[in-house]
Design a protein around this motif. Structure first.
Motif, mmCIF file in Angstrom:
data_model
loop_
_atom_site.group_PDB
_atom_site.id
_atom_site.type_symbol
_atom_site.label_atom_id
_atom_site.label_comp_id
_atom_site.label_asym_id
_atom_site.label_seq_id
_atom_site.Cartn_x
_atom_site.Cartn_y
_atom_site.Cartn_z
ATOM 1 N N LYS A 83 -48.825 82.794 12.603
ATOM 2 C CA LYS A 83 -47.400 82.370 11.455
ATOM 3 C C LYS A 83 -47.299 83.365 10.977
ATOM 4 O O LYS A 83 -46.053 83.547 9.994
ATOM 5 C CB LYS A 83 -47.229 80.840 11.234
ATOM 6 C CG LYS A 83 -47.836 80.839 10.059
ATOM 7 C CD LYS A 83 -47.949 78.868 9.604
ATOM 8 C CE LYS A 83 -48.517 78.729 7.945
ATOM 9 N NZ LYS A 83 -49.370 78.488 7.999
ATOM 10 N N SER A 226 -52.453 78.829 0.587
ATOM 11 C CA SER A 226 -52.152 80.093 0.915
ATOM 12 C C SER A 226 -51.744 81.084 0.192
ATOM 13 O O SER A 226 -51.553 80.510 -1.199
ATOM 14 C CB SER A 226 -51.039 80.565 1.758
ATOM 15 O OG SER A 226 -51.034 81.983 2.080
ATOM 16 N N GLY A 263 -55.884 81.651 4.657
ATOM 17 C CA GLY A 263 -55.825 81.570 2.885
ATOM 18 C C GLY A 263 -56.225 82.421 1.924
ATOM 19 O O GLY A 263 -55.262 82.601 0.825
ATOM 20 N N GLU A 300 -58.931 81.283 9.713
ATOM 21 C CA GLU A 300 -57.928 81.675 10.031
ATOM 22 C C GLU A 300 -56.939 82.382 9.675
ATOM 23 O O GLU A 300 -55.946 82.044 9.026
ATOM 24 C CB GLU A 300 -56.738 80.044 10.283
ATOM 25 C CG GLU A 300 -58.077 79.247 11.839
ATOM 26 C CD GLU A 300 -57.244 77.611 11.469
ATOM 27 O OE1 GLU A 300 -55.985 77.142 10.700
ATOM 28 O OE2 GLU A 300 -57.745 76.848 11.725
ATOM 29 N N ARG A 303 -51.909 86.056 6.232
ATOM 30 C CA ARG A 303 -51.738 87.353 5.559
ATOM 31 C C ARG A 303 -53.164 88.654 4.728
ATOM 32 O O ARG A 303 -52.551 89.527 5.098
ATOM 33 C CB ARG A 303 -51.167 86.546 4.362
ATOM 34 C CG ARG A 303 -50.875 87.286 2.666
ATOM 35 C CD ARG A 303 -50.728 86.530 1.745
ATOM 36 N NE ARG A 303 -50.424 85.537 1.781
ATOM 37 C CZ ARG A 303 -48.758 85.252 1.141
ATOM 38 N NH1 ARG A 303 -47.803 85.877 1.109
ATOM 39 N NH2 ARG A 303 -49.024 83.631 1.465
ATOM 40 N N TYR A 401 -45.718 87.084 6.464
ATOM 41 C CA TYR A 401 -44.259 86.125 6.297
ATOM 42 C C TYR A 401 -42.858 87.298 5.649
ATOM 43 O O TYR A 401 -42.424 87.051 4.744
ATOM 44 C CB TYR A 401 -44.956 85.394 5.114
ATOM 45 C CG TYR A 401 -46.477 84.935 5.357
ATOM 46 C CD1 TYR A 401 -46.021 83.742 6.028
ATOM 47 C CD2 TYR A 401 -47.136 84.778 5.105
ATOM 48 C CE1 TYR A 401 -47.263 82.256 6.577
ATOM 49 C CE2 TYR A 401 -48.470 84.424 5.018
ATOM 50 C CZ TYR A 401 -48.802 82.790 5.802
ATOM 51 O OH TYR A 401 -49.539 82.767 6.074
HETATM 52 C C1 LIG Z 1 -50.323 79.461 7.412
HETATM 53 C C2 LIG Z 1 -51.492 78.853 7.822
HETATM 54 C C3 LIG Z 1 -52.652 80.013 7.434
HETATM 55 C C4 LIG Z 1 -53.052 80.877 7.750
HETATM 56 O O1 LIG Z 1 -52.854 81.384 5.672
HETATM 57 P P1 LIG Z 1 -52.691 82.850 5.210
HETATM 58 O O2 LIG Z 1 -52.372 82.515 3.681
HETATM 59 O O3 LIG Z 1 -51.850 83.957 6.252
HETATM 60 O O4 LIG Z 1 -54.308 83.430 5.254
HETATM 61 C C5 LIG Z 1 -54.352 79.542 8.118
HETATM 62 N N1 LIG Z 1 -54.077 77.834 9.266
HETATM 63 C C6 LIG Z 1 -53.333 77.175 8.888
HETATM 64 C C7 LIG Z 1 -53.874 76.044 8.831
HETATM 65 C C8 LIG Z 1 -51.994 77.286 8.138
HETATM 66 O O5 LIG Z 1 -51.427 76.850 8.176
#
Ligand SMILES: *Cc1c(COP(=O)(O)O)cnc(C)c1O
Length: 442
Positions: A83, A226, A263, A300, A303, A401
């Motif tokens: 995303k 995040s 995050g 995961e 950003r 984003y």
């Molecule tokens: C948005 C999200 C992420 C990614 O977050 P970043 O701040 O971009 O690293 C990872 N896992 C889940 C479940 C999310 O909702």
């Protein structure tokens, strides 16, 4: 090598760097020019128009490598959070480097499959509202893990899996009730938030899940929010997850995966911050509580991988003065990059060309878009060198984003996107045409 061009010069190596321009008849606007890797941004603006998203493949690879290196001592998979930036070419680049993915919708699942079908076995599916159709598509694709966020979802997944006679590997996303210092819209790990199941209820739910024939309990997942730059809340959340893993194992469950979500934040403002050191601290903080558990770690990040690798290139349409306040009206707007409007986010805005002397005249301006809302701004009261109409500006750290949250508000076509790797340039999304924006209405 080069003296500081201006007191305000900001770079994002290896993605966005000022380079001294060769003396030529065509040199315009100054002695130094902002490049994406080896390509002058002015050249990209001329060829593809503005507003334009520009990404550096080298930066993406290096940032991913930073994560892989920091976690090299533990069994892990990086599941890039689609995303943050879901362009298929970016996903393909990451898949080639060994990445898996974190998807949060059937649409993102499909993008992942188009990018690289084989990445399905390294893909996790997160989200509070997965539909039957989305679950069915993910089961057919053979994804690694469903991060389930409620009991209702668990039974829906069991039903879909039974119908297909395919086993779904399941982790419960637990809500650890940990506060993270970030914007309230992107904080997700508190009891009051909609995400996950309360960690205290998890054991009971795991017991129920393990009774379903086509569900296989396989892991525990957590994601606390995040743009978090302090590693302590991650450590706290993972410590709570580690305790849960021990309890679940004593209950007889086979827990092979711990998914610690994404995050990790980036420095939108502070140039001197050291990303490698932050990721190393993060790795230390999250691996410590898991020591001895022998789990496969899933990460995961979104950003942190793509944010500083992208910039939004825009042109000054008009300069204007209202009661002493100066505005640069640019051709990008909040529909192209909504972070300043939505989160009050700070982005560095830098001129694409600059003179060498530091005596250049600075002025304080608001950088705003053409949309009919006062919230349509990129920077307020910002010191920039005096710029003429048609000058180019780069809005930095827009890789995450940015395009992913772009809309067609005001019937504005979304920008084109280009991916630069050293001297090569690839158009990875053409600019939308107006007709596409309304053709579904005809
Ligand atoms: C948005 C999200 C992420 C990614 O977050 P970043 O701040 O971009 O690293 C990872 N896992 C889940 C479940 C999310 O909702």
């Amino acid at each position: 090598m080069t003296q500081r061009i201006l007191p305000t010069v900001v770079e994002r190596p290896p993605a966005f760097i000022f380079r001294e321009q060769r003396k030529s008849l065509f040199r315009r606007g100054g002695d130094f020019a902002l490049h994406c890797e080896e390509i002058p941004l002015s050249k990209l603006a001329k060829r593809f128009g503005t507003p334009l998203y520009v990404y550096s493949a080298t930066a993406v690879r290096e940032r991913l490598a930073t994560f892989q290196d920091a976690f090299r001592h533990v069994s892990h998979t990086i599941c890039y959070s689609v995303k943050a930036n879901s362009n298929i070419n970016i996903l393909r680049l990451l898949a080639r480097e060994g990445c898996g993915f974190d998807v949060v919708s059937g649409g993102e699942l499909e993008r992942m499959l188009v990018a690289d079908r084989r990445a399905a076995k390294k893909t996790v599916f997160s989200g509070v509202g997965k539909s039957r159709d989305e679950m069915t598509a993910a089961l057919k694709a053979g994804i690694l893990l469903f991060n389930v966020e409620s009991e209702s979802e668990l039974w829906t997944l069991a039903e879909c899996a039974t119908r297909l006679r395919r086993t779904a590997r399941v982790a419960l996303r637990v809500n650890p009730d940990v506060a993270a210092d970030t914007h309230p819209y992107i904080s997700t790990g508190l009891r009051k938030h909609k995400f996950g199941v309360p960690i205290r209820d998890a054991r009971e739910l795991y017991a129920k899940a393990s009774g379903a024939r086509y569900l296989r309990v396989a892991g525990v997942s957590v994601h606390i929010g995040s743009q978090i730059t302090d590693v302590a809340p991650f450590a706290e959340a993972v410590a709570r997850v580690a305790d849960l893993v021990r309890e679940l194992r004593s209950d007889g469950h086979k827990i092979g995966y711990v998914d610690i979500g994404g995050g990790l934040g980036i420095s939108y403002q502070d140039q001197s911050s050291d990303f490698d050191a932050l990721v190393a601290r993060y790795a230390h903080a999250v691996c410590n509580p898991l020591r001895g558990l022998d789990v496969h770690l899933l990460l995961e990040p979104g950003r942190a991988i793509i944010g500083p690798a992208g910039a939004l290139l825009t042109s000054v349409v008009y300069t204007k003065q209202n009661d002493g306040k100066r505005f640069l009206v640019v051709d990008a707007a909040m529909n192209d990059l909504i972070r300043p409007s939505l989160y009050g986010a700070y982005h560095e805005v830098v001129p694409v060309a600059g003179p060498a002397d530091s005596g250049v005249k600075m002025e304080t301006v608001d950088v705003v878009g053409p949309i009919c809302e006062s919230g349509d701004f990129f920077a307020r009261d910002r010191a920039l060198p005096r710029l003429e109409e048609n000058s180019l500006l780069a809005i930095l750290d827009a890789g995450a984003y940015g395009m992913a949250l772009a809309s067609n508000y005001n019937t504005r076509p979304r920008p084109a996107e280009v991916l630069v790797s050293k001297k090569s340039v690839k158009l990875i999304r053409r600019r939308e045409e107006l007709r596409e924006l309304y053709s579904a209405e005809l």
